[in-house]
Design an enzyme around this catalytic site. Structure first.
Site, PDB file in Angstrom:
ATOM      1  N   ASP A   1      29.372  43.586  44.572  1.00  0.00           N
ATOM      2  CA  ASP A   1      29.723  42.211  44.185  1.00  0.00           C
ATOM      3  C   ASP A   1      30.344  42.091  42.801  1.00  0.00           C
ATOM      4  O   ASP A   1      30.485  40.988  42.290  1.00  0.00           O
ATOM      5  CB  ASP A   1      28.497  41.300  44.299  1.00  0.00           C
ATOM      6  CG  ASP A   1      27.706  41.201  43.017  1.00  0.00           C
ATOM      7  OD1 ASP A   1      27.537  42.241  42.352  1.00  0.00           O
ATOM      8  OD2 ASP A   1      27.287  40.093  42.679  1.00  0.00           O
ATOM      9  N   GLU A   2      30.750  43.199  42.212  1.00  0.00           N
ATOM     10  CA  GLU A   2      31.137  43.148  40.800  1.00  0.00           C
ATOM     11  C   GLU A   2      32.262  44.147  40.534  1.00  0.00           C
ATOM     12  O   GLU A   2      32.220  45.266  41.017  1.00  0.00           O
ATOM     13  CB  GLU A   2      29.884  43.563  40.017  1.00  0.00           C
ATOM     14  CG  GLU A   2      29.891  43.357  38.570  1.00  0.00           C
ATOM     15  CD  GLU A   2      28.605  43.959  37.965  1.00  0.00           C
ATOM     16  OE1 GLU A   2      28.620  44.190  36.767  1.00  0.00           O
ATOM     17  OE2 GLU A   2      27.631  44.204  38.702  1.00  0.00           O
TER      18      GLU A   2
END
Ligand code: TTP
Ligand code: MG
Length: 358
Positions: free
Chosen positions: A102-103
């Site tokens: 997610d990053e």
């Protein structure tokens, strides 16, 4: 001057669940197992108001928020969203470096399309992610990785924060040293011992002193206090290993107690591998004895592993067959090395006897 973005999805796993199950929207939701040994992987922002957060034992979370709804993780669904989001990044730059599902960091100094402005590209990415996935992301914009990541952490969820080069030095001066890249709890304690508590204190030190105190990291601290972080955004970055370890309150010498200590460690390790979409063939057991002497024992498997059961059996086998326990043990650790992207690999299946290549 580079233009670097750090983009991080908001309450990622929980947001995917709330998107897919509208009745969960606006409610406190945790992804993770509710049982006594379970932990919260992440919590929706509604649940965070009660003090529920990542890595918290589920029992504590349920005490803090009795209405908390626990949901099992659906890793495949999260991976699918992650791929969509990465495809949006790829429309703007080939220089993106995912840190987990997610990053990611993006270098948009020379974007493939759109205006030459980090802020405007961040806005477009936020908008496109929302349209394509129904999820919100938070972005940080600056001229280096360290500041871009700090910026994204300042205004969550659905935020966009810019740290301009002009304001960076003044901002850094106010930061507690725990916020600096490369300062973990141990280094923070050593800095406190030298009277260094914030960026301004760090900047006041000479390079010589910092090198004397922190060895090869001294120069990094000297530079970062001045807003200098030249680390490139590396799209091919390969993590060589992921490991976890624990130090015992009382040294252990019993093989079954040591094997038991490996269980939560391998759970945690497997979770990290899964989150980074990595798997590896080499399992390494690390032992530190009472006299601080360290040994490692390793084995190479036929196929890369990610699941906890296989890592655990392998680590226990190493412990039983290859570790001298005539001296008490103060620390045990396990890591997986020779990492590769898990998506494209035939993994060791979950339930199968471990095959050893050696
Ligand atoms: P994070 O980005 O740390 O958390 P988040 O996206 O849930 O929340 P935030 O809005 O603060 O960014 O981690 C991304 C996902 O990784 C998270 O949704 C669940 C997973 N995760 C774990 O499984 N275990 C953990 O200990 C952490 C920190 C995250
Ligand atoms: Mg996140």
């Amino acid at each position: 001057m580079r233009r670097i973005l750090h983009v991080d999805c908001d309450a990622f796993y929980a947001s995917v669940e709330q998107r897919d199950q509208p009745e969960l929207r606006g409610k406190p939701v945790a992804v993770g197992f509710p049982g006594p040994r379970g932990v919260v992987m992440t919590a929706s922002y509604e649940a965070r108001k009660y003090g529920v957060g990542s890595a918290m034992p589920s029992v504590t979370a349920a005490q803090r928020c009795p209405e908390l709804i626990f949901l099992p993780a659906r890793m495949d669904a999260y991976r699918q969203e992650s791929r969509k989001i990465r495809a949006i990044f790829a429309r703007y730059t080939d220089l993106s470096e995912p840190l987990s599902l997610d990053e990611a960091y993006l270098d948009v100094t020379q974007p493939k399309q759109g205006p030459p402005s980090g802020t405007l590209i961040a806005k477009r990415i936020k908008q496109e992610v929302l349209e394509m996935t129904g999820l919100t992301v938070t972005a940080g914009v600056s001229y280096c990785k360290f500041l871009a990541k700090l910026a994204s952490g300042m205004n969550k969820p659905d935020g966009l924060t810019v740290i301009e080069p002009d304001g960076a030095r003044a901002f850094i001066a106010t930061l507690p040293i725990e916020a600096f890249f490369g300062v973990g709890p141990k280094t923070a304690a050593r800095m406190h011992a030298q009277g260094i508590r914030c960026g301004a204190d760090l900047e006041a030190q000479t390079l010589e002193d910092l090198e004397a105190w922190f060895g090869k990291h001294g120069r990094h601290f000297y530079q970062i206090a001045r807003g200098i972080d030249d680390r490139p955004v590396n799209p091919n970055r390969e993590r060589k290993s992921i490991g976890v370890e624990t130090t015992f309150l009382n040294d252990l010498q019993d093989v079954s107690e040591l094997a038991k200590a490996l269980e939560p460690l391998t759970d945690k390790l497997s979770e990290r591998l899964e989150r980074s979409e990595l798997a590896g063939r080499v399992v390494v057991l690390k032992i530190k004895y009472r006299d601080f002497c360290i040994i490692t024992r390793r084995t190479t498997l036929y196929k890369p592993v990610q699941q906890p059961a296989l890592i655990l059996t392998t680590a226990i086998r190493l412990l039983q067959t290859d570790v001298d326990l005539s001296t008490p043990v103060r620390l045990i650790g396990v890591s997986v090395q020779d990492l590769q992207a898990a998506g494209e690999l035939p993994l060791q299946p979950r339930l199968q006897f471990v095959e050893f290549a050696e």
